[in-house]
Design a protein around this motif. Structure first.
Motif, PDB file in Angstrom:
ATOM      1  N   ASN A  51     -18.735  16.908 -11.212  1.00 48.92           N
ATOM      2  CA  ASN A  51     -18.143  16.061 -10.179  1.00 48.92           C
ATOM      3  C   ASN A  51     -16.757  15.594 -10.640  1.00 48.92           C
ATOM      4  OD1 ASN A  51     -20.412  16.220  -8.522  1.00 48.92           O
ATOM      5  ND2 ASN A  51     -21.406  14.477  -9.537  1.00 48.92           N
ATOM      6  N   ARG A  52     -15.757  15.881  -9.828  1.00 52.12           N
ATOM      7  CA  ARG A  52     -14.383  15.574 -10.220  1.00 52.12           C
ATOM      8  C   ARG A  52     -13.575  15.094  -9.014  1.00 52.12           C
ATOM      9  NH1 ARG A  52     -12.163  16.887 -14.765  1.00 52.12           N
ATOM     10  NH2 ARG A  52     -10.112  17.256 -13.832  1.00 52.12           N
ATOM     11  N   VAL A  53     -12.478  14.424  -9.320  1.00 51.09           N
ATOM     12  CA  VAL A  53     -11.545  14.006  -8.279  1.00 51.09           C
ATOM     13  C   VAL A  53     -10.133  14.131  -8.825  1.00 51.09           C
ATOM     14  CG1 VAL A  53     -11.619  11.570  -8.965  1.00 51.09           C
ATOM     15  CG2 VAL A  53     -10.904  12.181  -6.644  1.00 51.09           C
ATOM     16  N   GLU A  54      -9.229  14.556  -7.977  1.00 54.14           N
ATOM     17  CA  GLU A  54      -7.810  14.597  -8.326  1.00 54.14           C
ATOM     18  C   GLU A  54      -7.020  13.979  -7.182  1.00 54.14           C
ATOM     19  OE1 GLU A  54      -4.276  17.842  -9.119  1.00 54.14           O
ATOM     20  OE2 GLU A  54      -6.282  18.262  -9.942  1.00 54.14           O
ATOM     21  N   VAL A  55      -6.347  12.888  -7.477  1.00 53.97           N
ATOM     22  CA  VAL A  55      -5.597  12.138  -6.465  1.00 53.97           C
ATOM     23  C   VAL A  55      -4.111  12.252  -6.773  1.00 53.97           C
ATOM     24  CG1 VAL A  55      -5.194   9.892  -5.393  1.00 53.97           C
ATOM     25  CG2 VAL A  55      -7.492  10.509  -6.167  1.00 53.97           C
ATOM     26  N   THR A  56      -3.323  12.585  -5.762  1.00 56.47           N
ATOM     27  CA  THR A  56      -1.869  12.664  -5.893  1.00 56.47           C
ATOM     28  C   THR A  56      -1.236  11.632  -4.968  1.00 56.47           C
ATOM     29  OG1 THR A  56      -1.999  15.018  -6.403  1.00 56.47           O
ATOM     30  CG2 THR A  56       0.138  14.155  -5.749  1.00 56.47           C
ATOM     31  N   VAL A  57      -0.344  10.820  -5.492  1.00 58.80           N
ATOM     32  CA  VAL A  57       0.259   9.718  -4.735  1.00 58.80           C
ATOM     33  C   VAL A  57       1.768   9.921  -4.645  1.00 58.80           C
ATOM     34  CG1 VAL A  57       0.540   7.215  -4.564  1.00 58.80           C
ATOM     35  CG2 VAL A  57      -1.531   8.177  -5.610  1.00 58.80           C
ATOM     36  N   ASP A  58       2.306   9.822  -3.445  1.00 53.60           N
ATOM     37  CA  ASP A  58       3.753   9.861  -3.215  1.00 53.60           C
ATOM     38  C   ASP A  58       4.297   8.461  -3.474  1.00 53.60           C
ATOM     39  OD1 ASP A  58       6.329  10.092  -2.353  1.00 53.60           O
ATOM     40  OD2 ASP A  58       5.832  10.449  -0.242  1.00 53.60           O
ATOM     41  N   SER A 101       0.841  -1.191   0.000  1.00 53.23           N
ATOM     42  CA  SER A 101       0.000   0.000   0.000  1.00 53.23           C
ATOM     43  C   SER A 101       0.877   1.242   0.000  1.00 53.23           C
ATOM     44  CB  SER A 101      -0.925   0.002   1.220  1.00 53.23           C
ATOM     45  OG  SER A 101      -0.180  -0.098   2.417  1.00 53.23           O
ATOM     46  N   PHE A 102       0.279   2.361  -0.399  1.00 49.30           N
ATOM     47  CA  PHE A 102       0.936   3.659  -0.375  1.00 49.30           C
ATOM     48  C   PHE A 102       0.590   4.359   0.933  1.00 49.30           C
ATOM     49  CE2 PHE A 102       0.609   2.651  -4.852  1.00 49.30           C
ATOM     50  CZ  PHE A 102       1.850   3.015  -5.341  1.00 49.30           C
ATOM     51  N   ALA A 103       1.616   4.835   1.628  1.00 50.09           N
ATOM     52  CA  ALA A 103       1.399   5.462   2.929  1.00 50.09           C
ATOM     53  C   ALA A 103       0.970   6.915   2.809  1.00 50.09           C
ATOM     54  CB  ALA A 103       2.670   5.360   3.781  1.00 50.09           C
ATOM     55  N   ASN A 104       1.365   7.583   1.730  1.00 46.93           N
ATOM     56  CA  ASN A 104       1.083   9.009   1.591  1.00 46.93           C
ATOM     57  C   ASN A 104       0.393   9.298   0.260  1.00 46.93           C
ATOM     58  OD1 ASN A 104       2.461   9.586   4.049  1.00 46.93           O
ATOM     59  ND2 ASN A 104       4.400   9.554   2.952  1.00 46.93           N
ATOM     60  N   TRP A 105      -0.830   9.810   0.337  1.00 48.39           N
ATOM     61  CA  TRP A 105      -1.543  10.248  -0.848  1.00 48.39           C
ATOM     62  C   TRP A 105      -2.611  11.249  -0.430  1.00 48.39           C
ATOM     63  CZ3 TRP A 105      -6.787   8.430  -1.384  1.00 48.39           C
ATOM     64  CH2 TRP A 105      -7.136   7.410  -0.508  1.00 48.39           C
ATOM     65  N   SER A 106      -2.997  12.081  -1.361  1.00 48.82           N
ATOM     66  CA  SER A 106      -3.986  13.110  -1.048  1.00 48.82           C
ATOM     67  C   SER A 106      -4.990  13.201  -2.185  1.00 48.82           C
ATOM     68  CB  SER A 106      -3.315  14.471  -0.829  1.00 48.82           C
ATOM     69  OG  SER A 106      -2.659  14.891  -2.010  1.00 48.82           O
TER      70      SER A 106
END
Length: 392
Positions: free
Chosen positions: A277-284, A259-264
């Motif tokens: 309706n929209r979503v923007e996910v950023t993953v470290d 799993s990824f520990a940091n995402w927003s």
């Protein structure tokens, strides 16, 4: 030829177990050291490295069970008398080494087995009885402690084996007293002597020090179940209270999960609205925890987190059948690929529960180009996301 020991000789069972144990140690330990040094810069190299580790682990499990049988047999048998009863210090030291060696035959392979069972990774044990152990969870902390224990315990094993071999050579070259031939052929030798009192306790003390050294090292492990960090969107923002972003890949035929520990995420969503309706996910990407292959997965051959530290998923949300669909693009490892994430949504006032999953093909992003064989590293990557959010 007697199967059982006598006061002056070893029986055929004890001798067979002794030499079988010696053979397993002399093959397994160097093989593990060599496998550790092997490169894995191509699919063929990775497959060969994993195969060598699998053989090493399988031999270790065999050594564990042979060690248990050997200890059980030794306890049930009379122990032959020493070659020189008058050398009390030498007799006591030999007994200490024997007791320490018996403990090593169990603790070294067992710690390696626990490490294997606690770790998500490759190189399975070559047997049909599964890869786990009862009461051993998939845990980075357990894997870290058992891995450190395996390394320290192996050093203790090597020291005791070296002392044991040195003693045997002394009896052969200097004393010429038939001690080694007693183990080779079963020939009788030795003199009656009182027991070496305290040697067993001293052997236990050696292992108490080794175990204490393992437990005394501070252990730390990152969270395995990360919680999403949400950036609320204007007007209809949602704040995630808890969530996970999981990943599963196939390596050497085995599924490895992490799993990824940091995402927003920034979410704009109104279930009554038809558009907007929209979503923007950023993953470290560097925060990926994928068992024993975390460093490899985030390294230059795969996600290359140093060059491309983030992945970004931007999508529009719309109804799809009985559920919902987030349809957009994923920017990952320098490539932009259109993807669709189907998900289910449960609404309870201002609280929403979401679960979704999709399958990606790493080749679409140019990931793992050096590993064209799916048997080494699978092409497909399963992504699963689950979260609970409240309207902010």
């Amino acid at each position: 030829m007697s199967a059982r020991n006598t006061p002056y000789s070893y029986g055929s069972v004890a001798r067979s177990l002794h030499w079988l144990t010696a053979g397993l140690i002399l093959v397994s330990w160097p093989l593990g050291q060599w496998a550790q040094s092997l490169p894995y810069d191509s699919g063929e190299a990775l497959a060969f490295k994993a195969q060598m580790f699998s053989i090493h682990k399988t031999l270790g499990i065999a050594a564990f069970f042979v060690g248990l049988v050997r200890i059980g047999w030794a306890i049930s048998q009379v122990h032959p008398v020493p070659a020189h009863a008058g050398r009390r210090a030498e007799v006591w030291l030999a007994a200490l080494v024997h007791w320490a060696l018996y403990a090593a035959l169990v603790l070294v392979p067992l710690s390696g087995w626990v490490h294997h069972a606690a770790t998500e990774g490759f190189a399975p044990i070559l047997w049909p009885f599964g890869q786990g152990l009862p009461l051993v969870p998939k845990s980075e902390t357990v894997a870290m402690v058992s891995g450190l224990g395996h390394a320290i315990f192996t050093k203790v094993l090597l020291v005791t084996v070296a002392l044991h071999v040195a003693g045997a050579l002394k009896h052969l070259v200097l004393d010429r007293d038939g001690t080694l031939m007693r183990m080779l052929t079963g020939r009788a030798a030795g003199e009656a002597a009182p027991p070496a009192r305290g040697a067993a306790l001293a052997g236990l003390a050696v292992w108490a020090i080794a175990i204490g050294a393992v437990l005394g090292v501070p252990q730390s492990a990152p969270a395995i179940e990360p919680t999403a960090q949400i950036t609320p969107a204007p007007a209809s923002g949602w704040a995630v209270q808890e969530g996970t972003l999981g990943i599963a890949v196939r390596q050497m035929g085995a599924t490895v999960q992490g799993s990824f520990a940091n995402w927003s995420a920034a979410i704009t969503f109104d279930p009554k609205a038809e558009t907007g309706n929209r979503v923007e996910v950023t993953v470290d990407l560097a925060s990926l925890k994928l068992g024993s292959v975390s460093a490899q997965a985030t390294g230059p051959d795969f996600l290359n987190a140093a060059a491309h530290p983030q992945a970004r998923f931007t999508a529009d949300i719309r109804p799809e059948g009985d559920g919902w669909l987030a349809e957009g693009t994923l920017d990952l490892a320098g490539a932009t690929v259109p993807i669709s994430l189907p998900f289910t949504l449960t609404l309870d006032g201002d609280t929403a529960g979401m679960q979704g999953a999709l399958t990606l093909d790493r080749r679409d992003f140019g990931i793992g180009a050096k590993y064209p064989d799916e048997k080494a590293v699978g092409f497909t990557v399963d992504i699963a996301v689950a979260l609970r959010a409240v309207r902010s």
